[in-house]
Write a protein that holds these residues in place. Structure first.
Motif, PDB file in Angstrom:
ATOM      1  N   LEU A   1      -0.941  12.012   9.972  1.00 32.66           N
ATOM      2  CA  LEU A   1      -0.299  11.143   8.865  1.00 32.66           C
ATOM      3  C   LEU A   1       1.069  11.304   9.119  1.00 32.66           C
ATOM      4  O   LEU A   1       2.059  10.514   9.052  1.00 32.66           O
ATOM      5  CB  LEU A   1      -0.733  11.237   7.425  1.00 32.66           C
ATOM      6  N   SER A   2       1.541  12.690   9.087  1.00 32.86           N
ATOM      7  CA  SER A   2       3.137  13.015   8.995  1.00 32.86           C
ATOM      8  C   SER A   2       3.827  12.390  10.299  1.00 32.86           C
ATOM      9  O   SER A   2       5.008  12.261  10.288  1.00 32.86           O
ATOM     10  CB  SER A   2       3.191  14.592   8.875  1.00 32.86           C
ATOM     11  N   SER A   3       3.166  12.716  11.546  1.00 32.61           N
ATOM     12  CA  SER A   3       3.538  12.364  12.674  1.00 32.61           C
ATOM     13  C   SER A   3       3.831  10.807  12.773  1.00 32.61           C
ATOM     14  O   SER A   3       4.712  10.194  13.264  1.00 32.61           O
ATOM     15  CB  SER A   3       2.690  13.204  13.989  1.00 32.61           C
ATOM     16  N   GLU A   4       2.779  10.113  12.273  1.00 32.69           N
ATOM     17  CA  GLU A   4       2.854   8.714  12.255  1.00 32.69           C
ATOM     18  C   GLU A   4       3.884   8.192  11.483  1.00 32.69           C
ATOM     19  O   GLU A   4       4.460   7.211  11.743  1.00 32.69           O
ATOM     20  CB  GLU A   4       1.566   8.118  11.684  1.00 32.69           C
ATOM     21  N   PHE A   5       4.160   8.972  10.335  1.00 32.00           N
ATOM     22  CA  PHE A   5       5.320   8.460   9.206  1.00 32.00           C
ATOM     23  C   PHE A   5       6.644   8.589  10.095  1.00 32.00           C
ATOM     24  O   PHE A   5       7.484   8.009   9.886  1.00 32.00           O
ATOM     25  CB  PHE A   5       5.218   9.081   7.962  1.00 32.00           C
ATOM     26  N   GLU A   6       6.740  10.046  10.706  1.00 28.78           N
ATOM     27  CA  GLU A   6       7.835  10.381  11.330  1.00 28.78           C
ATOM     28  C   GLU A   6       8.191   9.307  12.576  1.00 28.78           C
ATOM     29  O   GLU A   6       9.531   8.935  13.031  1.00 28.78           O
ATOM     30  CB  GLU A   6       7.765  11.704  11.997  1.00 28.78           C
TER      31      GLU A   6
ATOM     32  N   SER B   1       2.001  -7.148  12.907  1.00 29.88           N
ATOM     33  CA  SER B   1       2.118  -7.561  11.697  1.00 29.88           C
ATOM     34  C   SER B   1       1.814  -6.808  10.608  1.00 29.88           C
ATOM     35  O   SER B   1       2.510  -6.838   9.241  1.00 29.88           O
ATOM     36  CB  SER B   1       1.604  -9.146  11.510  1.00 29.88           C
ATOM     37  N   LYS B   2       0.642  -5.942  10.623  1.00 26.62           N
ATOM     38  CA  LYS B   2       0.417  -5.185   9.798  1.00 26.62           C
ATOM     39  C   LYS B   2       1.309  -3.908   9.416  1.00 26.62           C
ATOM     40  O   LYS B   2       1.510  -3.289   8.505  1.00 26.62           O
ATOM     41  CB  LYS B   2      -1.244  -4.756   9.716  1.00 26.62           C
ATOM     42  N   TRP B   3       1.781  -3.403  10.581  1.00 26.62           N
ATOM     43  CA  TRP B   3       2.659  -2.167  10.807  1.00 26.62           C
ATOM     44  C   TRP B   3       3.749  -2.413  10.022  1.00 26.62           C
ATOM     45  O   TRP B   3       4.289  -1.646   9.531  1.00 26.62           O
ATOM     46  CB  TRP B   3       2.590  -1.588  12.123  1.00 26.62           C
ATOM     47  N   ASN B   4       4.386  -3.760  10.048  1.00 29.85           N
ATOM     48  CA  ASN B   4       5.780  -3.930   9.650  1.00 29.85           C
ATOM     49  C   ASN B   4       5.601  -4.207   8.160  1.00 29.85           C
ATOM     50  O   ASN B   4       6.642  -4.375   7.466  1.00 29.85           O
ATOM     51  CB  ASN B   4       6.196  -5.248  10.274  1.00 29.85           C
ATOM     52  N   ASN B   5       4.654  -3.946   7.494  1.00 34.93           N
ATOM     53  CA  ASN B   5       4.319  -4.203   6.109  1.00 34.93           C
ATOM     54  C   ASN B   5       4.951  -2.862   5.158  1.00 34.93           C
ATOM     55  O   ASN B   5       4.531  -1.785   5.537  1.00 34.93           O
ATOM     56  CB  ASN B   5       2.876  -4.284   5.644  1.00 34.93           C
ATOM     57  N   ASN B   6       5.798  -3.271   4.385  1.00 37.91           N
ATOM     58  CA  ASN B   6       6.402  -2.137   3.488  1.00 37.91           C
ATOM     59  C   ASN B   6       5.368  -1.505   2.846  1.00 37.91           C
ATOM     60  O   ASN B   6       5.536  -0.310   2.468  1.00 37.91           O
ATOM     61  CB  ASN B   6       7.576  -2.539   2.825  1.00 37.91           C
ATOM     62  N   ASN B   7       4.423  -2.031   2.141  1.00 35.48           N
ATOM     63  CA  ASN B   7       3.396  -1.499   1.507  1.00 35.48           C
ATOM     64  C   ASN B   7       2.700  -0.519   2.126  1.00 35.48           C
ATOM     65  O   ASN B   7       2.350   0.668   1.769  1.00 35.48           O
ATOM     66  CB  ASN B   7       2.456  -2.253   0.841  1.00 35.48           C
ATOM     67  N   VAL B   8       2.231  -0.702   3.478  1.00 37.23           N
ATOM     68  CA  VAL B   8       1.584   0.282   4.272  1.00 37.23           C
ATOM     69  C   VAL B   8       2.539   1.372   4.595  1.00 37.23           C
ATOM     70  O   VAL B   8       1.915   2.682   4.706  1.00 37.23           O
ATOM     71  CB  VAL B   8       1.325  -0.465   5.996  1.00 37.23           C
ATOM     72  N   LEU B   9       3.669   1.326   4.820  1.00 34.99           N
ATOM     73  CA  LEU B   9       4.836   2.425   4.932  1.00 34.99           C
ATOM     74  C   LEU B   9       4.789   3.259   3.596  1.00 34.99           C
ATOM     75  O   LEU B   9       4.657   4.529   3.864  1.00 34.99           O
ATOM     76  CB  LEU B   9       6.137   1.724   5.058  1.00 34.99           C
ATOM     77  N   MET B  10       4.901   2.698   2.459  1.00 38.54           N
ATOM     78  CA  MET B  10       4.919   3.297   1.205  1.00 38.54           C
ATOM     79  C   MET B  10       3.534   4.230   1.047  1.00 38.54           C
ATOM     80  O   MET B  10       3.515   5.234   0.667  1.00 38.54           O
ATOM     81  CB  MET B  10       4.957   2.562   0.051  1.00 38.54           C
ATOM     82  N   LYS B  11       2.434   3.541   1.467  1.00 41.68           N
ATOM     83  CA  LYS B  11       0.998   4.340   1.256  1.00 41.68           C
ATOM     84  C   LYS B  11       1.167   5.525   2.232  1.00 41.68           C
ATOM     85  O   LYS B  11       0.402   6.636   1.915  1.00 41.68           O
ATOM     86  CB  LYS B  11      -0.136   3.352   1.653  1.00 41.68           C
ATOM     87  N   LEU B  12       1.734   5.154   3.408  1.00 43.46           N
ATOM     88  CA  LEU B  12       1.345   6.435   4.519  1.00 43.46           C
ATOM     89  C   LEU B  12       2.323   7.524   4.040  1.00 43.46           C
ATOM     90  O   LEU B  12       2.084   8.646   4.330  1.00 43.46           O
ATOM     91  CB  LEU B  12       2.007   5.645   5.763  1.00 43.46           C
ATOM     92  N   ALA B  13       3.680   7.230   3.391  1.00 47.06           N
ATOM     93  CA  ALA B  13       4.460   8.312   3.150  1.00 47.06           C
ATOM     94  C   ALA B  13       3.767   8.849   1.673  1.00 47.06           C
ATOM     95  O   ALA B  13       3.860  10.105   1.919  1.00 47.06           O
ATOM     96  CB  ALA B  13       5.813   7.540   2.454  1.00 47.06           C
ATOM     97  N   TYR B  14       3.054   8.326   0.944  1.00 49.29           N
ATOM     98  CA  TYR B  14       2.266   8.708   0.005  1.00 49.29           C
ATOM     99  C   TYR B  14       1.312   9.895   0.373  1.00 49.29           C
ATOM    100  O   TYR B  14       1.272  10.910   0.003  1.00 49.29           O
ATOM    101  CB  TYR B  14       1.750   7.991  -0.964  1.00 49.29           C
ATOM    102  N   LEU B  15       0.508   9.329   1.395  1.00 44.72           N
ATOM    103  CA  LEU B  15      -0.520  10.104   1.935  1.00 44.72           C
ATOM    104  C   LEU B  15       0.202  11.344   2.755  1.00 44.72           C
ATOM    105  O   LEU B  15      -0.654  12.540   2.480  1.00 44.72           O
ATOM    106  CB  LEU B  15      -1.347   9.461   2.716  1.00 44.72           C
ATOM    107  N   SER B  16       0.988  11.255   3.412  1.00 38.37           N
ATOM    108  CA  SER B  16       1.636  12.257   4.134  1.00 38.37           C
ATOM    109  C   SER B  16       2.134  13.291   3.216  1.00 38.37           C
ATOM    110  O   SER B  16       1.901  14.352   3.446  1.00 38.37           O
ATOM    111  CB  SER B  16       2.674  11.642   5.288  1.00 38.37           C
TER     112      SER B  16
END
Length: 110
Positions: free
Chosen positions: A23-28, A46-61
């Motif tokens: 998760l950390s490497s994907e966020f970076e 299209s799913k990867w460009n979603n800001n909600n996905v980015l926020m969830k990934l940051a939280y999980l990381s």
């Protein structure tokens, strides 16, 4: 692409600690992965460009990083049960405090 990362880690079920590293490497590598998906014409673009996905990934990381830190603090030869219990209790209270702050609309905790 000039990133500090040289490889992308793939998910492994061998150890839950590796999930946090993935998760950390994907966020970076968020931008690099986005560019790769765009260039390849992948449907995930299209799913990867979603800001909600980015926020969830940051939280999980962040959460996995905290769990990894707690896990490392609990290892070693000079660890005693009362100290370990205090660390777990402290971690649990921090989570509860963070949950309360989020319910109040304050996300500065993260």
């Amino acid at each position: 692409m000039g990133s500090e990362q040289t490889t992308v880690l793939f998910y492994s079920e061998s150890c839950w600690l590796s999930c946090g590293k993935v998760l950390s490497s994907e966020f970076e590598l968020w931008d690099e992965i986005r560019i790769f998906l765009e260039e390849e014409g992948n449907k995930l673009d299209s799913k990867w460009n979603n800001n909600n996905v980015l926020m969830k990934l940051a939280y999980l990381s962040d959460m996995f990083q905290k769990l990894n830190e707690l896990n490392l603090q609990m290892q070693g030869t000079n660890t005693h049960f009362p100290q370990l219990a205090d660390k777990i209790t402290s971690f649990t209270r921090k989570l509860e405090m963070g949950e309360q702050k989020v319910k109040e609309g304050n996300i500065d905790f993260f």
